[in-house]
Design a protein around this motif. Structure first.
Motif, PDB file in Angstrom:
ATOM      1  N   VAL A  91      54.793 107.233  78.584  1.00 16.90           N
ATOM      2  CA  VAL A  91      53.938 107.642  79.713  1.00 16.90           C
ATOM      3  C   VAL A  91      53.496 106.423  80.505  1.00 16.90           C
ATOM      4  O   VAL A  91      53.521 106.414  81.747  1.00 16.90           O
ATOM      5  CB  VAL A  91      52.724 108.442  79.191  1.00 16.90           C
ATOM      6  N   VAL A  92      53.096 105.364  79.808  1.00 20.23           N
ATOM      7  CA  VAL A  92      52.650 104.152  80.483  1.00 20.23           C
ATOM      8  C   VAL A  92      53.789 103.529  81.284  1.00 20.23           C
ATOM      9  O   VAL A  92      53.632 103.158  82.455  1.00 20.23           O
ATOM     10  CB  VAL A  92      52.096 103.144  79.454  1.00 20.23           C
ATOM     11  N   HIS A  94      56.731 104.854  82.394  1.00 21.44           N
ATOM     12  CA  HIS A  94      57.206 105.675  83.512  1.00 21.44           C
ATOM     13  C   HIS A  94      56.136 105.819  84.598  1.00 21.44           C
ATOM     14  O   HIS A  94      56.472 105.898  85.785  1.00 21.44           O
ATOM     15  CB  HIS A  94      57.641 107.053  83.011  1.00 21.44           C
ATOM     16  N   SER A  95      54.872 105.868  84.202  1.00 17.50           N
ATOM     17  CA  SER A  95      53.806 105.948  85.211  1.00 17.50           C
ATOM     18  C   SER A  95      53.758 104.688  86.043  1.00 17.50           C
ATOM     19  O   SER A  95      53.571 104.750  87.279  1.00 17.50           O
ATOM     20  CB  SER A  95      52.452 106.186  84.536  1.00 17.50           C
ATOM     21  N   CYS A  98      56.602 104.876  88.374  1.00 15.88           N
ATOM     22  CA  CYS A  98      56.309 105.843  89.442  1.00 15.88           C
ATOM     23  C   CYS A  98      55.382 105.234  90.492  1.00 15.88           C
ATOM     24  O   CYS A  98      55.588 105.414  91.698  1.00 15.88           O
ATOM     25  CB  CYS A  98      55.676 107.099  88.846  1.00 15.88           C
ATOM     26  N   PHE A  99      54.347 104.543  90.040  1.00 17.20           N
ATOM     27  CA  PHE A  99      53.379 103.961  90.971  1.00 17.20           C
ATOM     28  C   PHE A  99      54.049 102.924  91.884  1.00 17.20           C
ATOM     29  O   PHE A  99      53.869 102.962  93.112  1.00 17.20           O
ATOM     30  CB  PHE A  99      52.239 103.318  90.184  1.00 17.20           C
ATOM     31  N   TRP A 102      56.530 104.557  94.295  1.00 18.96           N
ATOM     32  CA  TRP A 102      55.866 105.368  95.329  1.00 18.96           C
ATOM     33  C   TRP A 102      55.217 104.479  96.385  1.00 18.96           C
ATOM     34  O   TRP A 102      55.281 104.774  97.580  1.00 18.96           O
ATOM     35  CB  TRP A 102      54.847 106.281  94.688  1.00 18.96           C
ATOM     36  N   ASN A 114      61.710 109.189  87.624  1.00 22.20           N
ATOM     37  CA  ASN A 114      60.801 108.884  86.519  1.00 22.20           C
ATOM     38  C   ASN A 114      59.814 110.022  86.281  1.00 22.20           C
ATOM     39  O   ASN A 114      59.489 110.339  85.128  1.00 22.20           O
ATOM     40  CB  ASN A 114      60.051 107.586  86.806  1.00 22.20           C
ATOM     41  N   ALA A 115      59.305 110.610  87.364  1.00 21.70           N
ATOM     42  CA  ALA A 115      58.361 111.714  87.214  1.00 21.70           C
ATOM     43  C   ALA A 115      59.023 112.920  86.560  1.00 21.70           C
ATOM     44  O   ALA A 115      58.422 113.591  85.706  1.00 21.70           O
ATOM     45  CB  ALA A 115      57.791 112.098  88.579  1.00 21.70           C
ATOM     46  N   LEU A 118      59.481 112.133  82.838  1.00 21.33           N
ATOM     47  CA  LEU A 118      58.227 112.153  82.095  1.00 21.33           C
ATOM     48  C   LEU A 118      57.656 113.555  81.968  1.00 21.33           C
ATOM     49  O   LEU A 118      57.139 113.944  80.910  1.00 21.33           O
ATOM     50  CB  LEU A 118      57.216 111.240  82.789  1.00 21.33           C
ATOM     51  N   GLY A 119      57.728 114.342  83.011  1.00 21.30           N
ATOM     52  CA  GLY A 119      57.070 115.639  83.022  1.00 21.30           C
ATOM     53  C   GLY A 119      57.916 116.785  82.508  1.00 21.30           C
ATOM     54  O   GLY A 119      57.369 117.837  82.159  1.00 21.30           O
TER      55      GLY A 119
END
Length: 584
Positions: A91-92, A94-95, A98-99, A102, A114-115, A118-119
């Motif tokens: 989660v860390v 890929h988040s 993503c950040f 984006w 990535n989202a 992860l989701g």
């Protein structure tokens, strides 16, 4: 199996382009269960059967009675061990990916990849996830669902990407508003951020807010009749600039600081120069690089130029009147020998702080002030007549197809274009637009208050004229969304709408914003006098004449755009080297 899936995903992310990830259905899963001890091949056999025979997808797969059913994924102990120990680190990672992707905007495909991983993918049973190793056809004849397929990591055209009609840049800048409010109203003593930083953040936060205001205006105008659209546009179209100007005048009056009044006048003039010269010029340059020659509606451009002439003539009429009948007064006059003006020394005198004295006699109260009120009453009337002409009686002369442009905002020009076309894309309902307009207006007022509160260190810079700060930063930062929209229209060979963007903003400045400031000063005297310096006067008049000459033939290219931008930069150079206003 989870570890095996993670390893395959690691290899997949090294080069994901063109390789899809599928979720296997019941039929394919039963096929794999027939061979539990070997690697299940997802390749489909080549289909050589005749057309009249049943296809392989119609042949039922026999159930394996000896094979026990699998435990549901969310009832396994290993699933919760994975969610507690293995999933959080991913989660860390890929988040963070993503950040970063984006924020860079052009790498939004990486964000989506990535989202999605992860989701969705990492929360599925690992036996249901199939990662293809090539671009050939996979899983033919089986029940599968495509989960992810990426072909490009970046794309230049993602600058037009929208979220519910909101441009991605405006969405990314929206947290800046929260940062500005928190640092401005909580850190009063500048412990964590200096005044320069707070001013920069507050000014930057006005950019997304002006975009949201423009989107709300466009949505309401497109769903309303002429009267409602005109009222909404006139009410909110200039709210971003007006909140800053009024806040600056109030703060200057409270602190007895006349510099802020001159800064407001410089910002008004800078908006005029930027909308008359820079916005059309940069649109002509960028549009001309893609299209060798662009044509626009010369008749509609002529109407805009006529409104500009009326606007400039009305706004600067009191200035010309004061110069014709006022007395030139100079302070601190000395001759070449250093003696003051009261001595009888001969020789040339050097004077400073020369200005037209309007307080002598009754010139200002009996002549200039009534002229100001008369002009400010006539300019809104001319604006309303222009609306009736362009949207009602002669709307057919505006051949501007706004409906073909999606995901774009054109706030201040909406009073000339949006309401007259039924094909306009509407992103928000009336009530939602009204709520967003009110909320954005309140936030804009707060950010403008913070900007004026922390502007003094910027104005105190010894090497930069206050005029230059007003005509550049304070004037053009709120217009950045309009500049971007104009460039997008020019790239789509819709140069007519690009030219209307700048002209309509300039008309609103003269015919709405300035009369509102004069009206505000009449009820609450903040010392705002509609008398501009010579540089403001002649720069604005020259700009309108030049633009009228450029718009005469109904066609443009990058050379004409270059001429407008160069003239704009020359005027900026004059403001940069100009001495600061008297008393600053």
């Amino acid at each position: 199996m989870v570890g095996k899936l993670c390893w395959k995903l690691c290899c997949y992310f090294l080069w994901p382009f063109g390789n899809p990830i599928h979720e296997m259905g019941n039929t394919l899963r039963r096929c794999c269960e027939r061979a539990p001890d070997c690697e299940c091949s997802m390749e489909a056999e080549e289909d050589n059967s005749p057309f009249l025979l049943p296809s392989p997808t119609e042949v039922p797969v026999p159930e394996m009675p000896d094979r026990p059913l699998r435990t549901p994924y969310w009832r396994r102990f290993a699933t919760y061990v994975w969610l507690l120990l293995g999933y959080p680190p991913l989660v860390v990672v890929h988040s963070l990916a993503c950040f970063i992707s984006w924020i860079l905007v052009f790498t939004i495909p990486v964000f989506k990849m990535n989202a999605r991983t992860l989701g969705v993918i990492l929360l599925l049973p690992p036996e249901d996830v199939s990662i293809s190793a090539g671009s050939q056809r996979k899983h033919q004849g089986y029940e599968t669902r495509a989960l992810l397929c990426c072909y490009h990591a970046a794309n230049w055209y993602y600058y037009k990407y929208t979220i519910d009609g909101i441009n991605v840049f405006a969405a990314n800048l929206l947290p800046l508003v929260i940062v500005a409010l928190v640092t401005g109203y909580i850190d009063r003593e500048n412990k964590y951020a200096s005044s320069d930083v707070k001013f920069t953040i507050a000014i930057g936060s006005i950019i997304p807010l002006s975009y949201y205001i423009g989107m709300g205006i466009a949505s309401i105008s497109a769903q309303s009749n002429f009267a409602v659209g005109a009222v909404v546009n006139a009410t909110f179209g200039s709210i971003t600039e007006l909140t800053f100007y009024i806040t600056a005048l109030l703060r200057g009056h409270q602190k007895a600081n006349t510099c802020l009044e001159e800064v407001v006048k410089a910002a008004l003039t800078g908006t005029l120069l930027g909308c008359i010269l820079f916005i059309p010029g940069i649109c002509m340059i960028i549009g001309g690089l893609r299209h060798s020659e662009q044509r626009f509606n010369s008749r509609s451009a002529g109407v805009s130029c006529a409104l500009l002439f009326i606007s400039i003539g009305g706004v600067f009429a009191p200035t010309l009147f004061s110069k014709a009948y006022g007395n030139l007064v100079c302070d601190s006059c000395t001759n070449s020998s250093g003696a003051n003006s009261t001595s009888n020394s001969s020789g040339p005198f050097v004077c400073h702080n020369c200005h037209y004295d309007l307080s002598n006699g009754t010139l200002f109260h009996n002549h200039v002030q009534p002229l100001v009120y008369t002009v400010c009453a006539l300019l809104p009337v001319a604006y309303i007549i222009g609306l009736l002409f362009t949207l009602k009686t002669h709307s057919h002369i505006y051949n501007i197809h706004v409906g073909e442009v999606q995901g774009m905002n054109h706030s201040n020009e909406s009073h000339l274009t949006v309401s007259g076309h039924h094909g306009t894309v509407v992103h928000w309902s009336r009530w939602r637009s009204l709520v967003i307009l009110i909320l954005a207006t309140v936030l804009t007022s707060a950010c403008a208050d913070l900007a004026t509160e922390h502007i003094q260190p910027i104005l105190s810079q010894p090497n930069i004229s206050q005029y230059f700060i007003g005509v550049t930063v304070l004037a053009m930062v709120p217009e950045i969304p309009e500049i971007v929209n104009g460039i997008q229209f020019a790239l789509q060979n819709n140069i007519s709408l690009s030219l209307e963007v700048g002209s309509c903003i300039a008309v609103q400045v003269c015919m709405l914003q300035i009369p509102i400031l004069v009206l505000f000063n009449a009820f609450y005297d903040v010392g705002f006098v509609l008398i501009f310096s010579d540089q403001h006067l002649w720069a604005s008049i020259f700009s309108v004449i030049l633009v009228n000459y450029i718009f005469m033939d109904g066609k443009c290219d990058y050379f004409q755009g270059t001429a407008l931008v160069v003239v704009y930069l020359i005027l900026l150079a004059q403001y940069y080297f100009a001495p600061s206003p008297a008393g600053c």
